[in-house]
Design an enzyme around this catalytic site. Structure first.
Site, PDB file in Angstrom:
ATOM      1  CB  ILE A  14     -11.475  87.384  21.424  1.00 30.88           C
ATOM      2  CG1 ILE A  14     -12.998  87.751  20.711  1.00 30.88           C
ATOM      3  CG2 ILE A  14     -10.857  86.880  19.560  1.00 30.88           C
ATOM      4  CD1 ILE A  14     -13.348  88.631  22.158  1.00 30.88           C
ATOM      5  CB  ALA A  15     -12.552  81.562  21.220  1.00 33.37           C
ATOM      6  NE  ARG A  16      -9.042  81.580  28.047  1.00 28.50           N
ATOM      7  CZ  ARG A  16      -9.865  80.460  28.852  1.00 28.50           C
ATOM      8  NH1 ARG A  16      -9.030  79.934  27.994  1.00 28.50           N
ATOM      9  NH2 ARG A  16     -10.143  80.637  30.264  1.00 28.50           N
ATOM     10  CE  LYS A  95     -12.165  94.247  15.339  1.00 28.71           C
ATOM     11  NZ  LYS A  95     -10.898  93.562  16.371  1.00 28.71           N
TER      12      LYS A  95
HETATM   13  N1  LIG Z   1     -14.709  91.284  19.485  1.00 32.67           N
HETATM   14  C1  LIG Z   1     -13.330  91.146  19.958  1.00 32.67           C
HETATM   15  O1  LIG Z   1     -13.288  92.470  21.049  1.00 32.67           O
HETATM   16  C2  LIG Z   1     -12.037  91.248  19.692  1.00 32.67           C
HETATM   17  C3  LIG Z   1     -11.179  91.516  20.784  1.00 32.67           C
HETATM   18  C4  LIG Z   1     -10.030  90.580  20.208  1.00 32.67           C
HETATM   19  C5  LIG Z   1      -9.972  89.859  18.868  1.00 32.67           C
HETATM   20  N2  LIG Z   1     -10.480  90.415  17.675  1.00 32.67           N
HETATM   21  C6  LIG Z   1     -10.574  89.678  16.621  1.00 32.67           C
HETATM   22  O2  LIG Z   1     -10.598  88.239  16.927  1.00 32.67           O
HETATM   23  C7  LIG Z   1      -9.960  87.075  15.980  1.00 32.67           C
HETATM   24  C8  LIG Z   1      -8.487  86.664  16.900  1.00 32.67           C
HETATM   25  O3  LIG Z   1      -7.661  87.589  17.622  1.00 32.67           O
HETATM   26  P1  LIG Z   1      -7.732  87.161  19.211  1.00 32.67           P
HETATM   27  O4  LIG Z   1      -7.296  88.262  19.658  1.00 32.67           O
HETATM   28  O5  LIG Z   1      -8.299  86.392  19.776  1.00 32.67           O
HETATM   29  O6  LIG Z   1      -6.269  86.106  18.621  1.00 32.67           O
HETATM   30  P2  LIG Z   1      -5.409  85.180  19.324  1.00 32.67           P
HETATM   31  O7  LIG Z   1      -5.631  84.922  20.847  1.00 32.67           O
HETATM   32  O8  LIG Z   1      -3.924  84.774  19.041  1.00 32.67           O
HETATM   33  O9  LIG Z   1      -6.645  83.472  18.863  1.00 32.67           O
HETATM   34  C9  LIG Z   1      -6.486  83.649  17.670  1.00 32.67           C
HETATM   35  C10 LIG Z   1      -6.269  82.085  17.291  1.00 32.67           C
HETATM   36  O10 LIG Z   1      -6.730  81.420  15.781  1.00 32.67           O
HETATM   37  C11 LIG Z   1      -5.915  80.057  15.685  1.00 32.67           C
HETATM   38  N3  LIG Z   1      -5.052  80.468  14.425  1.00 32.67           N
HETATM   39  C12 LIG Z   1      -5.268  79.535  12.792  1.00 32.67           C
HETATM   40  N4  LIG Z   1      -4.386  79.958  12.435  1.00 32.67           N
HETATM   41  C13 LIG Z   1      -2.759  80.773  12.976  1.00 32.67           C
HETATM   42  C14 LIG Z   1      -2.013  81.629  12.920  1.00 32.67           C
HETATM   43  N5  LIG Z   1      -1.653  80.951  11.363  1.00 32.67           N
HETATM   44  N6  LIG Z   1      -1.861  82.213  13.420  1.00 32.67           N
HETATM   45  C15 LIG Z   1      -2.643  82.480  14.644  1.00 32.67           C
HETATM   46  N7  LIG Z   1      -3.967  81.858  15.185  1.00 32.67           N
HETATM   47  C16 LIG Z   1      -3.435  80.894  14.083  1.00 32.67           C
HETATM   48  C17 LIG Z   1      -5.502  79.297  17.198  1.00 32.67           C
HETATM   49  O11 LIG Z   1      -6.451  78.340  17.798  1.00 32.67           O
HETATM   50  P3  LIG Z   1      -5.642  77.434  16.854  1.00 32.67           P
HETATM   51  O12 LIG Z   1      -4.659  77.265  16.511  1.00 32.67           O
HETATM   52  O13 LIG Z   1      -6.082  76.405  18.940  1.00 32.67           O
HETATM   53  O14 LIG Z   1      -6.360  77.090  16.336  1.00 32.67           O
HETATM   54  C18 LIG Z   1      -5.337  80.868  17.377  1.00 32.67           C
HETATM   55  O15 LIG Z   1      -6.433  80.849  19.416  1.00 32.67           O
HETATM   56  C19 LIG Z   1      -8.743  89.010  15.458  1.00 32.67           C
HETATM   57  O16 LIG Z   1      -9.006  88.635  14.033  1.00 32.67           O
HETATM   58  C20 LIG Z   1      -9.351  89.883  16.074  1.00 32.67           C
HETATM   59  O17 LIG Z   1      -9.100  90.424  15.398  1.00 32.67           O
HETATM   60  C21 LIG Z   1     -12.114  90.886  18.510  1.00 32.67           C
END
Ligand SMILES: NC(=O)c1ccc[n+]([C@@H]2O[C@H](COP(=O)([O-])OP(=O)(O)OC[C@H]3O[C@@H](n4cnc5c(N)ncnc54)[C@H](OP(=O)(O)O)[C@@H]3O)[C@@H](O)[C@H]2O)c1
Length: 334
Positions: A14-16, A95
């Protein structure tokens, strides 16, 4: 604050999308990315700009960062938001803000005590098409909302095929489950349209690891309005929503939480006549740009909270999810 400096904490999926939309908002820029892994931070910074840090601690200590975007898995939001607040930074947190209403309430109190801005990244509430819908409903010209339907989800690999149930969405240790990740959208949508629920009841299909793969929620709202809301990790629903009034209905096409436009169908004569309605304001990027713009508006005004995503709403939604999780028998307490 000339330009607002953003720091991304957790450069995942999502950060992307967020960083890509930030490029479309001229008054803000990505100044730094913090990852647990130096190389991941550097790769992200090379793509989207700014410096990179090999730890979250270094990111929040970066003097150029005005506001931290917390984008780690749900279970870590509390810890990472506190880390940023303790370093004196404003926070936009993904969220759901935490795993329950009590800890979300405590986080807002912490931010208020420190005089720092805190907002849940519920971008749907900042989306121009959703705001247009709410304005049209408030005008009274379309009748009052009586019934909301909304469905969200997609097939998560491993959820049904008997394969290994791994990954953030299926892992209880990372706050996995359909409700917290996706169900929060239909629930928030119903809250925006109908207000505070008087009663919620739910059924769910749980995984072998005890998280909800599929959940259906029925809600009763003020004035006898009702909602039927679903989230799934095992099927591909329409990802649409409807809002029915005494006069007709609004359709929000896929994906209902970020629709390009909406359709009104009047039940009055001529029966079934429909019109497409465009949003009042442009959608910035994928729609995250409008959320970023709201955070900027608040920061420039010196506001500690957002009016589009107020703490009361975020806390209410966490409380609603507490109720549902308890009813369906999902617990994240270790
Ligand atoms: N607003 C929206 O549209 C939207 C869409 C999808 C997700 N989200 C929310 O955004 C959050 C992240 O979702 P995502 O899909 O981006 O997840 P993701 O791709 O798994 O990314 C999460 C990032 O958190 C870091 N991290 C730190 N500790 C971690 C751990 N123990 N396990 C896994 N990752 C860890 C990692 O970065 P580093 O290791 O590089 O530090 C990882 O790249 C969630 O809470 C989700 O509900 C929001």
């Amino acid at each position: 604050m000339d330009t607002i400096g953003w720091g991304v904490l957790g450069p995942g999926r999502i950060a992307r999308s967020f960083a890509s939309d930030l490029l479309a908002v001229p008054e803000g820029r990505l100044v730094a990315t913090g990852s647990r892994d130096e190389q991941r931070a550097a790769d992200f910074a090379a793509e989207f700009g700014g410096r990179s840090h090999g730890s979250y601690e270094a990111l929040v200590a970066d003097p150029e960062v005005d506001v931290v975007y917390v984008a780690t898995p749900h279970v870590l939001h509390d810890e990472h938001t506190r880390l940023a607040l303790a370093a004196g930074k404003a926070v936009l947190c993904e969220k759901p803000m935490t795993l329950d209403a009590a800890s979300t309430t405590a986080l807002f109190a912490e931010a208020a005590d420190r005089g720092l801005f805190l907002m849940e990244a519920m971008w749907m509430a900042c989306h121009p098409t959703i705001r247009t819908l709410l304005r049209l409903l408030a005008s009274g010209d379309y009748g009052s909302p009586r019934q909301v339907h909304a469905a969200i989800g997609f097939v998560v690999p491993g959820a049904t095929d008997g394969g290994e149930q791994s990954g953030r969405l299926l892992d209880p240790a990372l706050g996995g489950g359909a409700l917290l990740d996706m169900g929060i959208y239909p629930l928030t949508f119903a809250h925006l349209v109908l207000g505070e629920p008087e009663r919620l009841t739910a059924v769910a299909n749980l995984s072998a690891l005890g998280i909800d793969l599929d959940v259906s929620v029925a809600g009763l709202y003020p004035g006898g309005a009702t909602a039927a809301l679903t989230a799934t990790l095992t099927s591909h629903p329409s990802v649409t929503a409807t809002v029915a009034t005494e006069s007709g209905w609004f359709d929000l096409p896929s994906r209902f939480y970020t629709p390009q436009r909406l359709r009104w169908t009047s039940y009055a004569e001529p029966a079934g006549s429909s019109e497409w309605i465009e949003p009042d304001e442009p959608v910035i990027g994928l729609g995250y740009g409008n959320e970023i713009q709201e955070a900027h508006r608040c920061l420039r005004a010196g506001a500690l909270t957002s009016t589009l995503v107020p703490p009361g709403q975020t806390i209410s939604l966490m409380g609603q999810m507490d109720t549902i999780l308890e009813e369906i028998g999902v617990s994240y307490r270790r």
